[in-house]
Scaffold this active site. Structure first.
Site, PDB file in Angstrom:
ATOM      1  N   ASP A   8      -2.699   4.102   4.067  1.00  0.00           N
ATOM      2  CA  ASP A   8      -1.327   4.559   3.934  1.00  0.00           C
ATOM      3  C   ASP A   8      -0.633   3.581   2.978  1.00  0.00           C
ATOM      4  O   ASP A   8      -1.174   2.507   2.686  1.00  0.00           O
ATOM      5  CB  ASP A   8      -0.657   4.567   5.313  1.00  0.00           C
ATOM      6  CG  ASP A   8       0.812   4.915   5.230  1.00  0.00           C
ATOM      7  OD1 ASP A   8       1.150   5.980   4.689  1.00  0.00           O
ATOM      8  OD2 ASP A   8       1.637   4.103   5.701  1.00  0.00           O
ATOM      9  N   ASP A  10       3.506   3.108   2.426  1.00  0.00           N
ATOM     10  CA  ASP A  10       4.738   2.502   2.939  1.00  0.00           C
ATOM     11  C   ASP A  10       4.517   1.928   4.337  1.00  0.00           C
ATOM     12  O   ASP A  10       4.060   2.625   5.244  1.00  0.00           O
ATOM     13  CB  ASP A  10       5.852   3.546   3.003  1.00  0.00           C
ATOM     14  CG  ASP A  10       6.195   4.110   1.635  1.00  0.00           C
ATOM     15  OD1 ASP A  10       7.163   3.632   1.027  1.00  0.00           O
ATOM     16  OD2 ASP A  10       5.485   5.021   1.180  1.00  0.00           O
ATOM     17  N   ASP A 172       0.223   2.680   9.774  1.00  0.00           N
ATOM     18  CA  ASP A 172       1.226   1.945  10.544  1.00  0.00           C
ATOM     19  C   ASP A 172       2.094   2.829  11.423  1.00  0.00           C
ATOM     20  O   ASP A 172       3.036   2.328  12.051  1.00  0.00           O
ATOM     21  CB  ASP A 172       2.146   1.160   9.588  1.00  0.00           C
ATOM     22  CG  ASP A 172       3.064   2.072   8.781  1.00  0.00           C
ATOM     23  OD1 ASP A 172       4.298   1.946   8.895  1.00  0.00           O
ATOM     24  OD2 ASP A 172       2.557   2.943   8.048  1.00  0.00           O
TER      25      ASP A 172
END
Length: 223
Positions: A8, A10, A172
């Site tokens: 991922d 961001d 995240d």
């Protein structure tokens, strides 16, 4: 046999909250609304542009009414504002560049699967100086579907020349957890994102406390 590590963007590779919230605040200010806090609202930022706008609307005074079509209009304006200031405050998390180099040296393929629009993801990675580390990038608008659908993850692996069974996702958020589950692959979550160590509530296969630990995790999982 080496495999594919899918990242991922961001909140995983880079802390982008400051620039995301900065763009949202530009748009909210045009409607006379107060802004979001770059630190306190970081978790909202990583849920996307519309989540930031809705948070701003929700905090408005009782008399504020959202005009018809305002969210779509403001979302487009937010993307423009973000494009203009995409790497003002954004920083890679510590150890990213070295970990990417070590993964490549071990023969692993690296790929990005993000819900950031592809052009913005490309621009940000270029600005951070790490775009060339990744063999493929699948963004929110690359395919007709986006995370947590499994297909963006699958394409991130396949376009990098890898095999799904020899891959895993580093993320995240709950979206990343749902994506890994849909794709049937292992999941590692970072403990330095907006939720910190509390993200362990999602029961990932592993938690990553620092990027220095990623190459060893990849060796254990992928060979």
């Amino acid at each position: 046999m080496a495999g594919t590590v899918v990242f991922d963007l961001d909140g995983t590779l880079a802390d982008t909250a400051g620039d995301l919230i900065g763009a949202a605040n530009v748009v909210l200010a045009r409607r006379g609304l107060g802004g979001l806090d770059p630190v306190g609202d970081a978790a909202i930022a990583f849920r996307g542009g519309r989540a930031m706008l809705r948070a701003g609307y929700a905090r408005a005074s009782a008399g504020f009414l959202i005009p018809p079509g305002a969210e779509d209009e403001d979302f487009g304006a937010l993307l423009d504002a973000y494009d203009a200031g995409i790497a003002v405050h954004t920083q890679l998390y510590p150890g990213v560049a070295d970990a990417l180099a070590r993964l490549a040296a071990d023969g692993h393929r690296l790929s990005i699967c993000t819900n950031k629009p592809q052009a913005l993801a490309e621009k940000l990675l270029d600005a951070m100086g790490i775009r060339n580390a990744f063999a493929a990038l699948v963004g929110a608008d690359t395919l007709p579907v986006r995370k947590p659908d499994a297909e963006p993850y699958r394409q991130a692996v396949l376009r990098a020349g890898g095999e799904i069974t020899q891959s895993f996702l580093l993320g995240d958020t709950e979206t990343d957890a749902r994506t890994a589950a849909a794709a049937g692959v292992r999941l590692a979550l970072v403990s330095f994102g907006p939720e910190g160590a509390d993200i362990a509530r999602l029961s990932p296969h592993a938690m990553l406390d620092h990027f220095d630990d990623l190459p060893d995790l990849a060796r254990n999982w992928l060979g």
